[in-house]
Motif scaffolding. Structure first.
Motif, PDB file in Angstrom:
ATOM      1  N   ARG A  56       0.817  -1.223   0.000  1.00  0.00           N
ATOM      2  CA  ARG A  56       0.000   0.000   0.000  1.00  0.00           C
ATOM      3  C   ARG A  56       0.849   1.272   0.000  1.00  0.00           C
ATOM      4  N   TYR A  57       1.960   1.269   0.745  1.00  0.00           N
ATOM      5  CA  TYR A  57       2.754   2.484   0.893  1.00  0.00           C
ATOM      6  C   TYR A  57       4.027   2.515   0.050  1.00  0.00           C
ATOM      7  N   ALA A  58       4.184   1.560  -0.857  1.00  0.00           N
ATOM      8  CA  ALA A  58       5.343   1.574  -1.758  1.00  0.00           C
ATOM      9  C   ALA A  58       5.266   2.820  -2.643  1.00  0.00           C
ATOM     10  N   TYR A  59       6.359   3.534  -2.729  1.00  0.00           N
ATOM     11  CA  TYR A  59       6.370   4.780  -3.516  1.00  0.00           C
ATOM     12  C   TYR A  59       7.029   4.525  -4.868  1.00  0.00           C
ATOM     13  N   PRO A  60       6.451   4.983  -5.925  1.00  0.00           N
ATOM     14  CA  PRO A  60       5.257   5.816  -6.066  1.00  0.00           C
ATOM     15  C   PRO A  60       4.018   5.028  -6.476  1.00  0.00           C
ATOM     16  N   GLU A  61       4.139   3.709  -6.628  1.00  0.00           N
ATOM     17  CA  GLU A  61       3.018   2.935  -7.181  1.00  0.00           C
ATOM     18  C   GLU A  61       1.981   2.500  -6.156  1.00  0.00           C
ATOM     19  N   GLY A  62       2.242   2.620  -4.857  1.00  0.00           N
ATOM     20  CA  GLY A  62       1.291   2.180  -3.838  1.00  0.00           C
ATOM     21  C   GLY A  62       0.006   2.987  -3.838  1.00  0.00           C
ATOM     22  N   ALA A  63      -1.059   2.337  -3.426  1.00  0.00           N
ATOM     23  CA  ALA A  63      -2.381   2.980  -3.390  1.00  0.00           C
ATOM     24  C   ALA A  63      -2.418   4.231  -2.508  1.00  0.00           C
ATOM     25  N   ALA A  64      -1.591   4.282  -1.497  1.00  0.00           N
ATOM     26  CA  ALA A  64      -1.582   5.445  -0.587  1.00  0.00           C
ATOM     27  C   ALA A  64      -1.113   6.707  -1.296  1.00  0.00           C
ATOM     28  N   TRP A  65      -0.426   6.588  -2.419  1.00  0.00           N
ATOM     29  CA  TRP A  65       0.122   7.741  -3.127  1.00  0.00           C
ATOM     30  C   TRP A  65      -0.736   8.203  -4.295  1.00  0.00           C
ATOM     31  N   SER A  66      -1.803   7.476  -4.578  1.00  0.00           N
ATOM     32  CA  SER A  66      -2.627   7.888  -5.731  1.00  0.00           C
ATOM     33  C   SER A  66      -3.865   8.645  -5.315  1.00  0.00           C
TER      34      SER A  66
END
Length: 66
Positions: A56-66
Motif C-alpha cells: 500500500r505504501y510503496a512509492y510511487p506505485e502504492g495505493a496510498a500515493w494515488s
C-alpha cells in the motif's frame, strides 16, 4: 533502544516517542513496559512490516500515493 545498546549506554535524560498509530503495520509491534521499550524476543528489533502495508505504501506505485 538503539541509543542505549549501541551509542551511549545510558538511560538517564532519555525519552521515548510512542507512535501507537503505526502498530497496525508491524508483525511484532513495539511493547512498552513501565515507560520503557521492552527488548524484542524475535530477531530484527520488531521491524518486520506486514506485506499489505508494504504494498500500500510503496512509492510511487502504492495505493496510498494515488
Amino acid at each position: 533502544f538503539f541509543d542505549y545498546v549501541a551509542v551511549s549506554g545510558r538511560l538517564d535524560d532519555r525519552v521515548i516517542e510512542y507512535v501507537d498509530h503505526l502498530h497496525e503495520h508491524f508483525i511484532d509491534p513495539v511493547v512498552i513496559e513501565r515507560g520503557a521499550y521492552r527488548a524484542p524476543s524475535a530477531p530484527g528489533f520488531s521491524t518486520r512490516m506486514r506485506p499489505e502495508s508494504l504494498v500500500r505504501y510503496a512509492y510511487p506505485e502504492g495505493a496510498a500515493w494515488s
